[in-house]
Design an enzyme around this catalytic site. Structure first.
Site, PDB file in Angstrom:
ATOM      1  N   GLY A   1       2.470   2.443  10.606  1.00 49.76           N
ATOM      2  CA  GLY A   1       3.360   3.582  10.374  1.00 49.76           C
ATOM      3  C   GLY A   1       4.072   4.064  11.634  1.00 49.76           C
TER       4      GLY A   1
ATOM      5  CE  LYS B   1       0.177   3.587   4.728  1.00 46.54           C
ATOM      6  NZ  LYS B   1       0.199   3.792   6.149  1.00 46.54           N
TER       7      LYS B   1
ATOM      8  CG  ASN C   1      -1.677   1.259   1.419  1.00 42.87           C
ATOM      9  OD1 ASN C   1      -1.812   2.040   0.475  1.00 42.87           O
ATOM     10  ND2 ASN C   1      -2.209   1.483   2.611  1.00 42.87           N
TER      11      ASN C   1
HETATM   12  C1  PEP Z   1      -0.677   0.254   6.072  1.00 40.84           C
HETATM   13  O1  PEP Z   1      -0.892   1.455   6.019  1.00 40.84           O
HETATM   14  O2  PEP Z   1      -1.474  -0.542   5.546  1.00 40.84           O
HETATM   15  C2  PEP Z   1       0.522  -0.180   6.774  1.00 40.84           C
HETATM   16  C3  PEP Z   1       0.550  -1.404   7.215  1.00 40.84           C
HETATM   17  O3  PEP Z   1       1.529   0.751   6.963  1.00 40.84           O
HETATM   18  P1  PEP Z   1       2.967   0.490   7.634  1.00 40.84           P
HETATM   19  O4  PEP Z   1       3.542  -0.768   6.987  1.00 40.84           O
HETATM   20  O5  PEP Z   1       3.770   1.714   7.274  1.00 40.84           O
HETATM   21  O6  PEP Z   1       2.759   0.320   9.070  1.00 40.84           O
END
Ligand code: PEP
Length: 246
Positions: free
Chosen positions: A171, A10, A8
């Site tokens: 995150g 984002k 993902n």
């Molecule tokens: C996400 O936003 O789906 C996610 C798991 O982010 P991160 O790996 O940065 O924690």
């Protein structure tokens, strides 16, 4: 069932950055077929990603969709639009959509049903906030999110992926422990069995997954894949996660 390793991105990567990413990423995973791989770029990069992925087995996903096919919904993107770009998965109910954009369980349910109507696989994200875990509400929150999002989708449950993403782990650099993930995944799987005893549903873990911890999550019996944010932005680190069980 092969594990599904999903990226993902984002709100990251321009079109040129998307092309550069796949130029480095694809050779690193070429010929590796022990996991299914999915990349979810922003809408603006879908066309470039599709071109780069031609002939590869990496699937293309979107991070959001609208539940109507067309109409007066300024700024929104529909499933027919996404399908024409080669999108076969859509992330639905991500915690950032729930908490930053106030998406309700009812809206998430409409999006999920629209995906199924269009033959697109929803990746339904669920997960508790820190204060909910501390109050002992993890199972209750996850159960409510699942039951509401999946209402009316019971028959088609095999066409859904679920991602358990504790909000406090997303995150933050602080993942759940593999044991915490296993506990909630086992609970999710028992609930899914209750909704449809015949459906095989992959349950992915997401939240601060990195090359150094991916294997430990994938070794848990109820973890069927990973949803990766930050660490998926770097092609080398995402390729290492894809091949974590090698
Ligand atoms: C996400 O936003 O789906 C996610 C798991 O982010 P991160 O790996 O940065 O924690």
């Amino acid at each position: 069932m092969k594990p599904l390793i999903a990226a993902n991105w984002k709100m990251n990567k321009t079109v040129s950055e998307t092309r550069a990413y796949f130029e480095r990423f694809l050779p690193l995973v070429e010929g590796y077929d022990a996991a299914d791989v999915l990349v979810c770029p922003p809408f603006t990069s879908l066309q470039a990603a599709r071109e780069m992925l031609e002939g590869s087995s990496v699937a293309l996903g979107a991070q959001n969709c609208h539940y109507e096919d067309a109409g007066a919904y300024t700024g929104e993107v529909s499933l027919p639009m996404l399908k024409e770009l080669g999108v076969s998965f859509v992330i639905v109910g991500h915690s950032e959509r729930r908490h930053l954009f106030n998406e309700s369980d009812e809206l998430i349910n409409k999006k999920l049903l629209a995906c199924l109507r269009h033959g697109v696989r929803p990746v339904l994200c669920v997960g508790e906030k820190k204060e909910e875990r501390e109050a002992g509400l993890t199972f209750k929150v996850v159960e409510t999110q699942l039951r509401l999002a999946l209402s009316g989708a019971e028959e088609l449950l095999s066409r859904v992926e679920v991602a358990y993403e504790p909000v406090w782990a997303i995150g933050t650099g602080t993942p759940a422990t593999p044991e915490q993930a296993q506990e909630v995944h086992a609970f999710i799987k028992s609930l899914l069995k209750e909704l449809n005893p015949n459906a095989e549903v992959r349950v992915l873990y997401g939240g601060s997954v990195k090359p150094s911890n991916a294997k430990a999550f994938l070794e848990q019996p109820a973890v069927d894949g990973l949803l990766v944010g930050t660490a998926s932005l770097d092609p080398e680190s995402f390729a290492q996660i894809v091949k974590a069980l090698e």
